[in-house]
Design a protein around this motif. Structure first.
Motif, PDB file in Angstrom:
ATOM      1  N   GLY A   1      59.399  58.351  73.733  1.00  0.00           N
ATOM      2  CA  GLY A   1      59.132  59.535  73.073  1.00  0.00           C
ATOM      3  C   GLY A   1      57.689  59.811  72.740  1.00  0.00           C
ATOM      4  N   SER A   2      57.247  58.299  71.905  1.00  0.00           N
ATOM      5  CA  SER A   2      55.902  58.599  71.621  1.00  0.00           C
ATOM      6  C   SER A   2      54.966  58.865  72.772  1.00  0.00           C
ATOM      7  CB  SER A   2      55.680  57.420  70.897  1.00  0.00           C
ATOM      8  OG  SER A   2      56.476  57.165  69.827  1.00  0.00           O
ATOM      9  N   LEU A   3      55.448  58.164  73.811  1.00  0.00           N
ATOM     10  CA  LEU A   3      54.268  58.124  74.945  1.00  0.00           C
ATOM     11  C   LEU A   3      54.352  59.593  75.556  1.00  0.00           C
ATOM     12  CD1 LEU A   3      52.409  56.783  77.209  1.00  0.00           C
ATOM     13  CD2 LEU A   3      54.803  56.224  78.320  1.00  0.00           C
ATOM     14  N   LEU A   4      55.527  60.131  75.624  1.00  0.00           N
ATOM     15  CA  LEU A   4      55.666  61.548  76.114  1.00  0.00           C
ATOM     16  C   LEU A   4      54.942  62.610  75.074  1.00  0.00           C
ATOM     17  CD1 LEU A   4      56.742  63.566  78.121  1.00  0.00           C
ATOM     18  CD2 LEU A   4      58.939  63.531  76.515  1.00  0.00           C
ATOM     19  N   ALA A   5      54.988  62.360  73.876  1.00  0.00           N
ATOM     20  CA  ALA A   5      54.356  63.139  72.784  1.00  0.00           C
ATOM     21  C   ALA A   5      52.906  63.039  73.070  1.00  0.00           C
ATOM     22  CB  ALA A   5      54.560  62.805  71.644  1.00  0.00           C
ATOM     23  N   LEU A   6      52.238  61.706  73.491  1.00  0.00           N
ATOM     24  CA  LEU A   6      50.812  61.668  73.603  1.00  0.00           C
ATOM     25  C   LEU A   6      50.326  62.276  74.817  1.00  0.00           C
ATOM     26  CD1 LEU A   6      50.375  57.913  72.706  1.00  0.00           C
ATOM     27  CD2 LEU A   6      49.425  59.770  71.530  1.00  0.00           C
TER      28      LEU A   6
END
Length: 107
Positions: A45-50
């Motif tokens: 999810g963090s990677l997707l947000a970035l």
């Protein structure tokens, strides 16, 4: 349109990539500590947000999955979950904790 050129054309407030990254990192840390969600889902999810905020492009976002270290850590998550589901970690933990108790002296 890139954020800097958007702001230069009078498009409003510009938030730097560093500020976005730190905000996502802070949310990620809080979720790792307090959430009951799986850590791998939080990380993805963090990677997707970035990616969605434009901090990293698609090539950068996916390049980490070709790194042997990332593959090794993913494999360790799988092995750890397997050991937990089969009860091996509970058994070893009980043995370690139980091994610290003093044994009664027999006469």
């Amino acid at each position: 349109m890139h954020r800097a050129s958007h702001a230069a054309s009078g498009g409003g407030i510009v938030v730097s990539d560093m500020a976005i990254t730190f905000a996502i990192l802070a949310v990620t840390i809080v979720l790792f500590v307090r959430s009951r969600r799986e850590p791998d889902l939080i990380a993805l999810g963090s990677l997707l947000a970035l990616f969605l905020f434009g901090v990293v492009d698609l090539d950068q976002a996916l390049s980490g999955f070709s790194n042997p270290t990332v593959v090794l850590i993913g494999a360790l998550f799988i092995v750890g979950e397997g050991l937990t589901r089969t009860g091996v970690t509970a058994f070893v933990g009980e043995r370690l904790v139980g091994g610290g108790r003093p044994r009664p002296v027999r006469l």
